[in-house]
Design a protein around this motif. Structure first.
Motif, PDB file in Angstrom:
ATOM      1  N   PRO A 142       8.737  -4.930  18.045  1.00 19.61           N
ATOM      2  CA  PRO A 142       7.893  -5.156  17.505  1.00 19.61           C
ATOM      3  C   PRO A 142       6.935  -3.202  17.184  1.00 19.61           C
ATOM      4  O   PRO A 142       6.709  -2.901  15.767  1.00 19.61           O
ATOM      5  N   ALA A 143       7.104  -2.439  18.454  1.00 14.80           N
ATOM      6  CA  ALA A 143       6.286  -1.457  18.095  1.00 14.80           C
ATOM      7  C   ALA A 143       6.855  -0.132  17.533  1.00 14.80           C
ATOM      8  O   ALA A 143       6.258   1.115  17.579  1.00 14.80           O
ATOM      9  N   GLU A 144       8.372  -0.544  17.669  1.00 16.94           N
ATOM     10  CA  GLU A 144       8.288   0.876  16.292  1.00 16.94           C
ATOM     11  C   GLU A 144       9.320   0.147  15.442  1.00 16.94           C
ATOM     12  O   GLU A 144       9.485   1.069  14.687  1.00 16.94           O
ATOM     13  N   LEU A 145       9.184  -0.872  15.584  1.00 22.07           N
ATOM     14  CA  LEU A 145       9.866  -2.177  13.635  1.00 22.07           C
ATOM     15  C   LEU A 145       8.574  -1.771  12.995  1.00 22.07           C
ATOM     16  O   LEU A 145       8.728  -1.636  11.694  1.00 22.07           O
ATOM     17  N   ILE A 146       7.268  -2.032  13.522  1.00 14.28           N
ATOM     18  CA  ILE A 146       6.276  -1.244  12.578  1.00 14.28           C
ATOM     19  C   ILE A 146       6.326  -0.335  12.159  1.00 14.28           C
ATOM     20  O   ILE A 146       5.210  -0.793  10.732  1.00 14.28           O
ATOM     21  N   PHE A 147       6.148   0.684  12.398  1.00 11.15           N
ATOM     22  CA  PHE A 147       6.635   1.687  11.556  1.00 11.15           C
ATOM     23  C   PHE A 147       7.493   1.795  10.844  1.00 11.15           C
ATOM     24  O   PHE A 147       7.281   2.263   9.153  1.00 11.15           O
ATOM     25  N   ASP A 148       8.220   1.031  10.475  1.00 10.36           N
ATOM     26  CA  ASP A 148       8.709   1.140   9.034  1.00 10.36           C
ATOM     27  C   ASP A 148       9.052   0.327   7.934  1.00 10.36           C
ATOM     28  O   ASP A 148       8.902   0.300   7.126  1.00 10.36           O
ATOM     29  N   SER A 266      -0.389  -7.902  20.478  1.00 14.01           N
ATOM     30  CA  SER A 266      -0.623  -7.491  18.608  1.00 14.01           C
ATOM     31  C   SER A 266      -0.742  -6.282  17.870  1.00 14.01           C
ATOM     32  O   SER A 266      -1.051  -4.934  19.489  1.00 14.01           O
ATOM     33  N   HIS A 267       0.436  -5.912  17.298  1.00 11.32           N
ATOM     34  CA  HIS A 267       0.685  -4.410  16.972  1.00 11.32           C
ATOM     35  C   HIS A 267      -0.317  -3.841  15.318  1.00 11.32           C
ATOM     36  O   HIS A 267       0.303  -4.930  14.768  1.00 11.32           O
ATOM     37  N   VAL A 268      -0.528  -3.144  15.399  1.00  8.66           N
ATOM     38  CA  VAL A 268      -1.375  -2.649  14.170  1.00  8.66           C
ATOM     39  C   VAL A 268      -1.468  -1.773  13.771  1.00  8.66           C
ATOM     40  O   VAL A 268      -1.258  -0.387  14.513  1.00  8.66           O
ATOM     41  N   MET A 269      -0.841  -1.482  12.618  1.00 13.39           N
ATOM     42  CA  MET A 269      -0.682   0.487  11.578  1.00 13.39           C
ATOM     43  C   MET A 269      -2.322   0.156  10.644  1.00 13.39           C
ATOM     44  O   MET A 269      -2.205  -1.306  10.063  1.00 13.39           O
ATOM     45  N   ILE A 270      -2.707   1.538  10.377  1.00 13.02           N
ATOM     46  CA  ILE A 270      -3.547   1.489   9.125  1.00 13.02           C
ATOM     47  C   ILE A 270      -3.056   2.944   8.414  1.00 13.02           C
ATOM     48  O   ILE A 270      -2.659   4.386   9.562  1.00 13.02           O
ATOM     49  N   GLY A 271      -3.231   3.166   7.597  1.00 17.54           N
ATOM     50  CA  GLY A 271      -3.388   4.238   7.445  1.00 17.54           C
ATOM     51  C   GLY A 271      -2.896   4.171   5.517  1.00 17.54           C
ATOM     52  O   GLY A 271      -3.532   3.692   4.981  1.00 17.54           O
ATOM     53  N   ASN A 428      -9.160   2.007   0.286  1.00 19.24           N
ATOM     54  CA  ASN A 428      -7.921   2.952   0.674  1.00 19.24           C
ATOM     55  C   ASN A 428      -6.579   3.260   1.114  1.00 19.24           C
ATOM     56  O   ASN A 428      -5.853   3.487   1.237  1.00 19.24           O
ATOM     57  N   LEU A 429      -7.344   2.262   2.011  1.00 17.82           N
ATOM     58  CA  LEU A 429      -6.172   2.004   3.283  1.00 17.82           C
ATOM     59  C   LEU A 429      -5.790   0.786   3.762  1.00 17.82           C
ATOM     60  O   LEU A 429      -5.747  -0.397   3.023  1.00 17.82           O
ATOM     61  N   THR A 430      -4.271   0.510   4.295  1.00 17.47           N
ATOM     62  CA  THR A 430      -3.307   0.147   3.888  1.00 17.47           C
ATOM     63  C   THR A 430      -3.262  -0.545   5.775  1.00 17.47           C
ATOM     64  O   THR A 430      -3.259   0.375   6.375  1.00 17.47           O
ATOM     65  N   ILE A 431      -3.207  -1.898   5.723  1.00 18.41           N
ATOM     66  CA  ILE A 431      -3.642  -2.402   7.948  1.00 18.41           C
ATOM     67  C   ILE A 431      -2.183  -3.068   7.276  1.00 18.41           C
ATOM     68  O   ILE A 431      -1.731  -4.027   6.376  1.00 18.41           O
ATOM     69  N   LEU A 432      -1.323  -3.321   8.234  1.00 23.26           N
ATOM     70  CA  LEU A 432      -0.672  -3.617   8.307  1.00 23.26           C
ATOM     71  C   LEU A 432      -0.134  -4.587  10.021  1.00 23.26           C
ATOM     72  O   LEU A 432      -0.836  -3.382  10.978  1.00 23.26           O
ATOM     73  N   ILE A 433      -0.004  -5.599  10.300  1.00 20.15           N
ATOM     74  CA  ILE A 433      -1.102  -6.339  11.698  1.00 20.15           C
ATOM     75  C   ILE A 433       0.645  -7.192  12.273  1.00 20.15           C
ATOM     76  O   ILE A 433       0.747  -8.069  11.189  1.00 20.15           O
ATOM     77  N   TYR A 434       1.283  -6.882  13.327  1.00 23.72           N
ATOM     78  CA  TYR A 434       2.038  -7.873  14.051  1.00 23.72           C
ATOM     79  C   TYR A 434       1.052  -8.954  14.907  1.00 23.72           C
ATOM     80  O   TYR A 434       0.283  -8.263  15.872  1.00 23.72           O
ATOM     81  N   ARG A 435       1.451 -10.230  14.951  1.00 18.45           N
ATOM     82  CA  ARG A 435       0.569 -11.008  16.020  1.00 18.45           C
ATOM     83  C   ARG A 435       1.096 -12.217  15.794  1.00 18.45           C
ATOM     84  O   ARG A 435       2.413 -12.770  15.566  1.00 18.45           O
TER      85      ARG A 435
END
Length: 435
Positions: A142-148, A266-271, A428-435
């Motif tokens: 998931p730490a790689e998949l979340i980027f896609d 949990s894996h989180v991306m913000i950008g 302006n930020l998009t947030i995606l969380i895997y939990r």
């Protein structure tokens, strides 16, 4: 076409009559890195071709009219060299590393596989399972998949957001004629750059490429499109290749998404959507990103989330610039009950950068650090060669380290502050969380 010198006096560039461009730069050793950069990536796939750019890369090693797959794999290995490739969103690059006396061998092999591959169905039937295993192993991380998944959110379903590997079901449907059709559309000499980083004279490079191209043309049947392209003189007067139409990037819409993954962490991306490589703000974001969450242990996010609060093992920020757009993001993994706290700390660091310009001493320290990182990265000759090929493919530019240093030195605190105010606004930020 007459050779021309790029703005960097260490680079030699020219264009062959068939439209293939050449860029050469000298290195300090007898090891040569060379390759062919093709202007064909995931964003060039049609709607029903997802995964085909990457699959085509794999199959390019599986046979030509002159060589079977074993002969391809053994050709450089037999002299201690290396042959490899990768697929990106906007390019596919095939490259080799070898001692300089084997330039002719490498040039002949690279041109043969890139322009003369047959993509046999029997090899496709085997290789598709290899690629599907790659997809499944990727889904297990998931730490790689979340980027896609995050890129797909930021680009709103545009081809730039697609997973490079594609989907298993669609890959099994592809046939040899599909790959040949994809290659015929995009794998043309006028959409390619042959790059060489090594202690070899440019005139020798050109001679070997011309010889190799003639061998490829001779192996193809009369009337074959690639044969005609190789033998064409249409670029002798400096005409440009006709661009392949790419769908425009849709407007950016920030989103907040939570996906239930039942993972231990949990894996989180913000950008957010960011700048193209040619945007004047790109270099400011490059420096700002390094301050915020670059590879240094002293990045602001690492100091806050890991060193001061012990909430994460990994926190990083990154950016990718494409020809017409870009993306910037932050990633961290943490215990599920720490997600809110980590998000607060990340937002705090973003606010600090958006609220006020960097003090002079902090800006100078940041410049000193990133120039040191760049200087060290130039010791990785393979990455230097690949970067040179990619840059010349997309922008017809070369890069030298001294010019880059001068651009960094010219950046002001106001330049960075303007970018921070533009990109780091919470709305302006998009947030995606895997939990």
């Amino acid at each position: 076409m007459a050779p021309t010198l790029s703005p960097s006096t260490t680079h030699h560039t020219e264009t062959l009559p068939c439209g293939m461009r050449i860029v050469c730069a000298p290195s300090a050793t007898d090891v040569v890195y060379c390759g062919i950069a093709v202007d064909a990536g995931t964003r060039d796939e049609h709607e029903d071709e997802n995964g085909l750019a990457h699959f085509c890369e794999h199959l390019t090693f599986k046979g030509t009219r002159r060589r079977r797959s074993w002969h391809i794999l053994n050709r450089m290995e037999g002299v201690g060299g290396d042959l490899n490739a990768y697929t990106g969103k906007e390019e596919t690059i095939y490259y080799a590393a070898f001692l300089k006396e084997h330039l002719a061998r490498a040039t002949d092999l690279l041109t043969d596989i890139v322009l003369g591959s047959t993509y046999p169905q029997t090899e496709m039937n085997k290789e598709v399972e290899v690629v599907i295993d790659e997809i499944e192993s990727y889904k297990d991380s998931p730490a790689e998949l979340i980027f896609d998944d995050f890129e797909n959110l930021v680009f709103n379903g545009h081809p730039l957001g697609r997973n490079i590997l594609g989907e298993a079901g669609r890959l099994r449907e592809f046939r040899s004629e599909d790959v040949n059709r994809f290659a015929a559309r995009l794998y043309r000499p006028d959409r390619m750059v042959f790059f060489v980083y090594g202690r070899i004279e440019p005139r020798v490079v050109r001679r070997e490429i011309e010889r190799a191209l003639k061998r490829v043309a001779a192996s193809l049947p009369e009337g074959h499109d690639i044969r005609k392209a190789i033998l064409s003189e249409s670029f002798a007067a400096g005409t440009e290749a006709a661009p392949v139409e790419r769908p425009s990037v849709p407007d950016y819409r920030p989103q907040n998404i939570v996906v239930e993954k039942d993972t231990h962490q949990s894996h989180v991306m913000i950008g957010a959507r960011a700048y193209s490589a040619l945007d004047p703000r790109h270099l400011s974001l490059y420096l700002l990103n390094n301050i915020l969450g670059g590879p240094g242990m002293n990045s602001r996010l690492n100091l806050s989330l890991r060193e001061r609060h012990g909430l994460v093992y990994t926190v990083e920020s990154g950016m990718t610039a494409y020809t017409d757009t870009g993306i910037w993001s932050i990633y961290f993994g943490c215990d599920p009950h720490d997600v809110s706290r980590c998000l607060q700390l990340v937002m705090k660091e973003l606010k600090r950068l958006a609220d006020a310009p960097l003090p002079a001493h902090a800006l100078e320290a940041a410049k000193r650090q990133i120039k040191g990182q760049i200087g060290i990265s130039y010791d990785n000759f393979e990455n230097v060669a690949l970067g040179m090929g990619k840059r010349f493919l997309h922008y017809r530019q070369t890069q030298d380290i001294d010019r880059l240093y001068r651009k960094i030195d010219a950046l002001t605190a106001e330049d960075l502050h303007a970018v921070a105010r533009d990109l780091f606004r919470p709305e302006n930020l998009t947030i995606l969380i895997y939990r």
